[in-house]
Design a protein around this motif. Sequence first.
Motif, short mmCIF file in Angstrom:
data_model
loop_
_atom_site.label_atom_id
_atom_site.label_comp_id
_atom_site.label_asym_id
_atom_site.label_seq_id
_atom_site.Cartn_x
_atom_site.Cartn_y
_atom_site.Cartn_z
N VAL A 1 0.84 -1.19 0.00
CA VAL A 1 0.00 0.00 0.00
C VAL A 1 0.87 1.24 0.00
N GLY A 2 0.30 2.32 -0.47
CA GLY A 2 0.97 3.61 -0.49
C GLY A 2 -0.01 4.66 -0.93
N LEU A 3 0.34 5.90 -0.76
CA LEU A 3 -0.54 6.99 -1.13
C LEU A 3 -0.74 7.04 -2.65
N ALA A 4 -1.94 7.43 -3.07
CA ALA A 4 -2.25 7.45 -4.50
C ALA A 4 -3.34 8.46 -4.80
N LEU A 5 -3.43 8.83 -6.07
CA LEU A 5 -4.52 9.64 -6.61
C LEU A 5 -5.19 8.83 -7.72
N GLY A 6 -6.51 8.94 -7.81
CA GLY A 6 -7.21 8.21 -8.85
C GLY A 6 -8.58 8.77 -9.13
N THR A 7 -9.28 8.13 -10.08
CA THR A 7 -10.61 8.52 -10.49
C THR A 7 -11.63 7.50 -10.01
N VAL A 8 -12.71 7.96 -9.44
CA VAL A 8 -13.77 7.05 -8.98
C VAL A 8 -14.46 6.43 -10.20
N GLU A 9 -14.43 5.08 -10.26
CA GLU A 9 -15.07 4.35 -11.34
C GLU A 9 -16.47 3.84 -10.95
N GLU A 10 -16.62 3.56 -9.69
CA GLU A 10 -17.90 3.07 -9.17
C GLU A 10 -17.97 3.44 -7.69
N SER A 11 -19.16 3.79 -7.21
CA SER A 11 -19.29 4.23 -5.82
C SER A 11 -20.52 3.64 -5.17
N ARG A 12 -20.31 3.11 -3.96
CA ARG A 12 -21.42 2.69 -3.10
C ARG A 12 -21.48 3.60 -1.87
N SER A 13 -20.87 4.79 -2.00
CA SER A 13 -20.82 5.76 -0.92
C SER A 13 -21.56 7.02 -1.35
#
Length: 340
Positions: free
Chosen positions: A71-83
């Motif tokens: 694991v480590g810090l990252a940036l990304g784009t939400v592809e699917e959300s259940r939140s």
Amino acid sequence: MGRTLCLRSRPSGELAVGDFEVTESKLPALADGDVLVRNLWLSIDPSVRIRLAESTPRGYSAPFGLGEPLVGLALGTVEESRSPDFHVGQIVSHMYGLRDFAVVRPGSSIGGYGELSAVESSDYPIEWNLGPLGSSGLTAYAGLSAILEIQPGDVVWVSAAAGAVGSIAAQLASLRGCTVIGSAGSDAKVAHLLDDFGLDAAFNYRNGPVADSLAAAAPTGIDKYFDSVGAEHLVAAIDAMRPGGRIAMCGAIADYDAAQSPSGPQNLFQLVSKGIRIEGFRAGSFNHLAPAMREEVGSHLEAGRMTFAETVFDGLEQAPQAMVDMLHGRHGGKTLCRLV
């Protein structure tokens, strides 16, 4: 399916590319509250090396197991959300990097930092949220402001001053009116500290005993020391410290990748005789300072008063090389892995 970087073999001495492997596995189904993120940028940090050993320091996260996803810090784009708090297409930061896709549940963090959070839209490159406007900037800012409490006129030494954290700490201390000495591991980096950062003095710690180099750079001593190296550097700082001095310690990289741990300071009584305060810290303990950090550091970057370098590797399969190069000092500024 998703790819993850795993520990293939426990390193003995210096880390090697062959100690890692990229594995592919089926992504878990999302539960309520989960978010699926396609990672765009991965932070390559020296602290990961600590968890590759058989044991970790007391109070730190447990070692990674063989075959366990790192694991480590990252940036990304939400592809699917259940939140309800995150939506598809949103840019987020989180702690499940070193993989191309991550199922993230809000509330997860690394040492209090890296909880799933939205990245605010700005004119800055988004990867800066892993560097000068992220954990690197917060570590530098907290060390200078909350631990060292630097004041104009202080003589401040910053070790690893060409690195992700040190470069911000050194420039920020200089902009606040301190006399700043930087150290780094090559003559080219020393020239960078003097010519590009405008530091008052700098030295290559590989060119001789650190204590001698520091004494030449600061003949009347130092008031504050920002430490991410430890070992011989810490010893030299204690010897050079003026009465009432302070030391902020955010790491001990000299110990991370060594076959045998370097000897510790034998001059600790000077903490008593000189009234020196030494304090270790992690960025996650100072999340409340993040808005002030982004305002101050961001304004300096935007105005060109501060510069920030990045060493970028492309593709998850290059993450092992990125980590090895970073630990060996074959990098400048922040080391990142870009997923394309």
